[in-house]
Design a protein around this motif. Sequence first.
Motif, short mmCIF file in Angstrom:
data_model
loop_
_atom_site.label_atom_id
_atom_site.label_comp_id
_atom_site.label_asym_id
_atom_site.label_seq_id
_atom_site.Cartn_x
_atom_site.Cartn_y
_atom_site.Cartn_z
N ALA A 142 17.31 41.66 -13.58
CA ALA A 142 16.91 42.77 -12.42
C ALA A 142 16.63 43.82 -13.60
O ALA A 142 17.16 44.12 -14.77
CB ALA A 142 17.40 42.52 -11.20
N ARG A 143 15.96 44.88 -12.93
CA ARG A 143 16.27 46.38 -13.19
C ARG A 143 17.10 47.80 -11.91
O ARG A 143 15.40 47.06 -10.66
CB ARG A 143 14.51 46.48 -13.61
N ASP A 146 17.04 51.29 -5.45
CA ASP A 146 15.95 50.10 -5.90
C ASP A 146 16.52 49.29 -7.24
O ASP A 146 16.73 49.67 -7.39
CB ASP A 146 14.33 50.80 -6.30
N VAL A 147 15.75 47.72 -6.01
CA VAL A 147 15.93 46.91 -7.35
C VAL A 147 14.58 46.52 -7.58
O VAL A 147 13.64 45.95 -6.57
CB VAL A 147 16.85 45.80 -6.87
N GLN A 148 13.73 46.31 -8.55
CA GLN A 148 12.43 46.01 -9.35
C GLN A 148 12.82 44.71 -10.49
O GLN A 148 13.92 44.25 -10.89
CB GLN A 148 11.84 46.69 -9.63
N GLN A 149 11.68 43.32 -10.55
CA GLN A 149 11.04 43.00 -11.11
C GLN A 149 12.59 41.80 -11.21
O GLN A 149 13.06 41.25 -12.69
CB GLN A 149 11.58 43.53 -12.75
N ARG A 175 18.22 57.35 -11.84
CA ARG A 175 17.20 58.18 -11.00
C ARG A 175 17.39 59.48 -11.69
O ARG A 175 18.10 59.78 -11.22
CB ARG A 175 17.20 58.25 -9.92
N VAL A 227 8.99 35.94 -8.50
CA VAL A 227 9.59 37.33 -8.60
C VAL A 227 9.52 36.44 -6.06
O VAL A 227 9.06 35.67 -6.31
CB VAL A 227 9.62 38.53 -7.83
N THR A 286 17.96 50.52 -10.26
CA THR A 286 17.87 52.64 -10.09
C THR A 286 18.95 52.60 -9.38
O THR A 286 19.33 51.76 -8.40
CB THR A 286 16.52 52.63 -10.07
#
Length: 457
Positions: free
Chosen positions: A346-347, A397-400, A457, A429, A349
Amino acid sequence: MTDYGVTEEGFVLKPFDVLLGEAVERVKAVLGVDLSARDGKDGNGGPIDLTSTSPVRKLLEVAAHEDAELWKRMEDLYYANFVSTAFGDALDLLGDDVGLARRNLFSAGTVRFTLSGPALGRIYTVPEGTIVTTTDSPPKAFATTGAARLSATAGTADVGVVAVERGHDQDVGKDLITVIDPAWQTVYLADFAPATLTVTNPDVTTGGLDTESDQDYRARLSGLARSIWTLDSVRQAVLDVDGVIDVATSDPLGGVDVSQSYFGQFDFDQRLFNSERHIGEPYFFDVLVAHDFRWPWRTPAPVPGQAAPAVTGVYERVSAAVDRVRPVGVHANIVEADHIDVGVRARVTVETGYDTAALRAAILRRLAVETGGPRLGGVIRYSQVMCAFAEQSGVVDVQQLHLRRLPPAFGRITFGAVPQQSGVVEAAVGENLVMGPTEMAVFRPDGLLVDVTVVVR
């Protein structure tokens, strides 16, 4: 009127205000107070002061408080008779009644590995679960709870250890853990040569005197099998073996469970189930065992010229436990569960000003808790993992976010299907990780499957 004390719904506690009100009414009745009068005077015309500041009222309140404590004690005594509500010494007494005592915990401490004669530029890894022992006879064995990495520039490393047996006799003094189990060293540390590895404990190990919590003890008592001739008794016997995390039993023909309606109806000398069985042929049922990494599955083979292995394998101890409860002529086929390493990519922020390293560590601790609940055949839910990230303070935020798994063994044959895979499997996902019937998820915060990038950020 409200019933107090032992009722059909359980024990109803009489509250303080009711006790005080009853005491006031008794005083009025004894002193001849006209309860219908509104002047607050007794039958002789003398005033009765029962206001909150009067001496008589204070005496009544003190007595009512004492009575309230007695009612609380009676409530405790009532609920101490039931496993679901008893606690402390009362729970111990209920366990004594059925012959199941509260267990001690495992002694824990720290050991220090020292590497001598290393090759330049090489990293030597002492794996998690390495067995170290004392020189006693029989020796006290401990297993490491983390990996130690040594080199020519970092010749020592401290690692936590936990005893493989329970009890206060496993608490050992300083500098008494000095032996690396020869059987373990032969299998896992043989490539260290010509470098040599030594171990000692810089401090005492403690914790063996502590006992399991009321919650854990209550769960064991609640699941206590009342008969030795059922699958429940087999499951209980296996779960009582140190190192066993979960167990699943498979007995489709009812050979071990006499409570089944078809028990005793299987004709062993006729072809009722696709294969002929002869009189006297033993009956087998399956026991699937998931175990802790600290205990080896099989007892290591003894090294010629060395002492016997310090730790008995889970397989041998489970087999002995099942033998004590299985029916005559019915045998257990003990199978090791597939321990599946799981992780996450995960990525994340975060807001400016947060410690990214501390935040990442907090996320991984939360993930260890979230993934530690599922057992054999469990599900690692995407939503729970997402919450472990999103609910941390500072996360924007949480991405991928992808869940990952890596089978530790490929194509092994068990009584449940295990897909053959050759590498890391990464779910899409939003997709859950569903374990097979013979699989149990194992999350390691420092494992290779964890790839969490934290950016500001």
